[in-house]
Design a protein around this motif. Structure first.
Motif, PDB file in Angstrom:
ATOM      1  N   GLN A   1       0.210   7.851   5.504  1.00 52.25           N
ATOM      2  CA  GLN A   1      -0.553   8.786   4.668  1.00 52.25           C
ATOM      3  C   GLN A   1      -0.736   8.225   3.261  1.00 52.25           C
ATOM      4  N   ARG A   2       0.339   7.703   2.671  1.00 56.94           N
ATOM      5  CA  ARG A   2       0.235   7.165   1.306  1.00 56.94           C
ATOM      6  C   ARG A   2      -0.664   5.937   1.246  1.00 56.94           C
ATOM      7  N   ALA A   3      -0.707   5.177   2.355  1.00 53.91           N
ATOM      8  CA  ALA A   3      -1.556   3.973   2.377  1.00 53.91           C
ATOM      9  C   ALA A   3      -3.003   4.337   2.700  1.00 53.91           C
ATOM     10  N   GLY A   4      -3.232   5.587   3.098  1.00 57.88           N
ATOM     11  CA  GLY A   4      -4.593   6.014   3.459  1.00 57.88           C
ATOM     12  C   GLY A   4      -5.046   5.412   4.786  1.00 57.88           C
ATOM     13  N   LEU A   5      -4.093   5.187   5.692  1.00 61.29           N
ATOM     14  CA  LEU A   5      -4.429   4.597   6.998  1.00 61.29           C
ATOM     15  C   LEU A   5      -3.906   5.487   8.117  1.00 61.29           C
ATOM     16  N   ARG A   6      -4.616   5.432   9.252  1.00 62.45           N
ATOM     17  CA  ARG A   6      -4.047   6.045  10.458  1.00 62.45           C
ATOM     18  C   ARG A   6      -3.168   4.994  11.129  1.00 62.45           C
ATOM     19  N   LEU A   7      -2.230   5.450  11.940  1.00 62.82           N
ATOM     20  CA  LEU A   7      -1.330   4.493  12.609  1.00 62.82           C
ATOM     21  C   LEU A   7      -2.100   3.446  13.413  1.00 62.82           C
ATOM     22  N   ASP A   8      -3.211   3.907  14.053  1.00 63.38           N
ATOM     23  CA  ASP A   8      -3.937   2.948  14.898  1.00 63.38           C
ATOM     24  C   ASP A   8      -4.754   1.933  14.088  1.00 63.38           C
ATOM     25  N   GLN A   9      -4.771   2.087  12.749  1.00 64.87           N
ATOM     26  CA  GLN A   9      -5.462   1.084  11.917  1.00 64.87           C
ATOM     27  C   GLN A   9      -4.522  -0.032  11.475  1.00 64.87           C
TER      28      GLN A   9
ATOM     29  N   LEU B   1       0.831  -1.204   0.000  1.00 68.39           N
ATOM     30  CA  LEU B   1       0.000   0.000   0.000  1.00 68.39           C
ATOM     31  C   LEU B   1       0.865   1.253   0.000  1.00 68.39           C
ATOM     32  N   SER B   2       2.030   1.163   0.600  1.00 66.74           N
ATOM     33  CA  SER B   2       2.969   2.286   0.552  1.00 66.74           C
ATOM     34  C   SER B   2       4.359   1.741   0.819  1.00 66.74           C
ATOM     35  N   ASN B   3       5.351   2.450   0.293  1.00 67.93           N
ATOM     36  CA  ASN B   3       6.740   1.995   0.427  1.00 67.93           C
ATOM     37  C   ASN B   3       7.636   3.228   0.357  1.00 67.93           C
ATOM     38  N   VAL B   4       7.988   3.772   1.503  1.00 61.15           N
ATOM     39  CA  VAL B   4       8.709   5.052   1.557  1.00 61.15           C
ATOM     40  C   VAL B   4      10.167   4.794   1.963  1.00 61.15           C
TER      41      VAL B   4
END
Ligand code: KG4
Ligand code: ZN
Length: 387
Positions: A64-72, A25-28
């Motif tokens: 942010q790039r994955a569209g998730l909050r940390l707690d998700q 979903l994201s790779n930074v």
């Protein structure tokens, strides 16, 4: 299941979110190349400081790039070793703190296991984008991990791959470098010749303009285990060709020129190289690639596997990719590389490897700590017998 991967073992601060061990979903990746390039290699203390600065923004950007909050996030996987101890500790402490604060499960992942998973991550399909049949990366396989810090061959097995959702991977180390890693040899030769840092990518591009048969370095011979590697002799052979001669004077001129030229392009560097220098690096690269290919194919033949994975920063090398593809075509082997962005250090590979550990029920507690040296799996019986 969303897994946050954190990787800080060397000079890249990386975070990624991978779903179910296979969808990135994201790779930074925050590279530290600009910090280390003037030294021609990674300076451990500077690397740790950079990780401290970058780890929070990189993790935030991955969410942010994955569209998730940390707690998700459902779990956290962090590189536990091997690597630079100060660098590893930044990621390990950060991962532990997040796990406690968010009350999420945590696992430590071996960096080499991550690299192995990076080759599998993108090659699980038996259908191509156009619906055509494509070979599927299989287990057991022989994996070559070849980077700036490692050059190792593994026999990799996966039990329960079909029956259950939680495969159990096992790793047998067939061989490893006894001195320099292949990427380290690329970097040191580039430093000697004032070609820039990291050395691998620039040598890869410059070598296309050289004659790889110009300098005969000879075969790298290993006593004992045929799956061990050694690149320091080759590096020294390059040094002897350069030292005290015209090539050294040319390298000194290049070093001076580079002082006034920020980030020259490969074409600019090439215009400051004689044909003799281009021939020398093409011949050096030829020797490294021939050796990596020969030992890997030998291991695949001996272990009767049909899949070979090649991963790590040096797996970006264009000659290496060509040679493996050619060898595969003539021998019936299927060779799998990660895309270049997943070949070099990244956290998607750590999240993917960590996912299988988390689904298998593994949990790391607060005593989790970093290991600068941390072998993956077990050494092969042949290696044990040798000792
Ligand atoms: O996997 P990686 O990002 O970090 C380590 O775990 O070491 O690999 C970095 C290494 C460096 O030594 C770099 O020179 C080498 O990979 N590398 C290459 C190429 N791209 C990166 N070596 C040869 N050819 C390339 N195209
Ligand atoms: Zn690596």
């Amino acid at each position: 299941m969303f897994v946050l991967g954190i990787e800080t073992s060397c000079d890249e601060t990386a975070a990624a979110i991978v779903e179910d061990g296979e969808r990135i979903l994201s790779n930074v990746v925050a590279s530290q190349v600009l910090t280390h390039e003037k030294y021609g290699g990674v300076v451990p203390e500077l690397a740790s400081r950079e990780h401290l600065k970058k780890v929070t923004p990189v993790v935030e950007e991955a969410c942010q790039r994955a569209g998730l909050r940390l707690d998700q996030v459902d779990g956290i996987a962090v590189t536990q070793g091997p690597g630079l101890i100060g660098s590893l500790l930044v990621g390990v402490v950060y991962g532990k703190a997040l796990a406690v604060a968010l009350d999420k499960p945590l696992v430590g992942v071996n960096h080499l296991e991550g690299h192995i998973h990076s080759a599998w991550l993108e090659n699980k399909m038996s259908r191509g984008a156009g619906g055509e049949d494509v070979p599927e990366a299989e287990f057991p396989n022989v994996t070559l991990v070849v980077s700036g810090g490692h050059t190792s061959l593994f026999y990799v097995q996966a039990d329960n791959l079909q029956e259950r959702r939680t495969p159990i991977f096992s790793y047998e180390e067939l061989g490893r470098t006894r001195d320099d890693a292949a990427g380290e040899a690329f970097d040191k030769v580039a430093k000697l010749l004032a070609l820039g840092y990291p050395g691998g990518p620039v040598i890869d591009k410059l070598a296309r303009h050289g004659d790889a048969s110009a300098v005969k370095f000879g075969t790298i011979r290993m006593k004992g285990n045929p799956y061990d590697f050694s690149f320091s002799g080759l590096k020294t052979a390059v040094l002897y060709r350069v030292r005290g001669g015209e090539l050294a004077e040319e390298a000194a001129r290049r070093r001076e020129w580079r002082k006034d030229t920020d980030h020259p392009s490969v074409d600019q560097i090439r215009s400051h190289c004689s044909q003799a220098t281009l021939d020398l690096i093409a011949s050096f690269q030829e020797s490294v690639v021939t050796d990596l290919l020969g030992r890997t194919i030998h291991a695949a033949d001996t272990r009767c596997v049909s899949s070979v994975f090649v991963t790590g920063g040096v797996a970006c090398n264009s000659l290496l990719r060509q040679r493996f593809a050619k060898a595969a075509a003539s021998s019936g082997l299927h060779v799998f590389f990660p895309s270049p962005g997943l070949s070099t250090d990244n956290a998607a590979m750590i999240a993917a490897a960590g996912y299988f550990r988390l689904t298998a029920g593994e949990r790391a507690g607060l005593p989790l700590t970093a290991h600068a040296a941390w072998p993956l799996g077990v050494p092969s019986k042949a290696k044990v017998a040798e000792v």
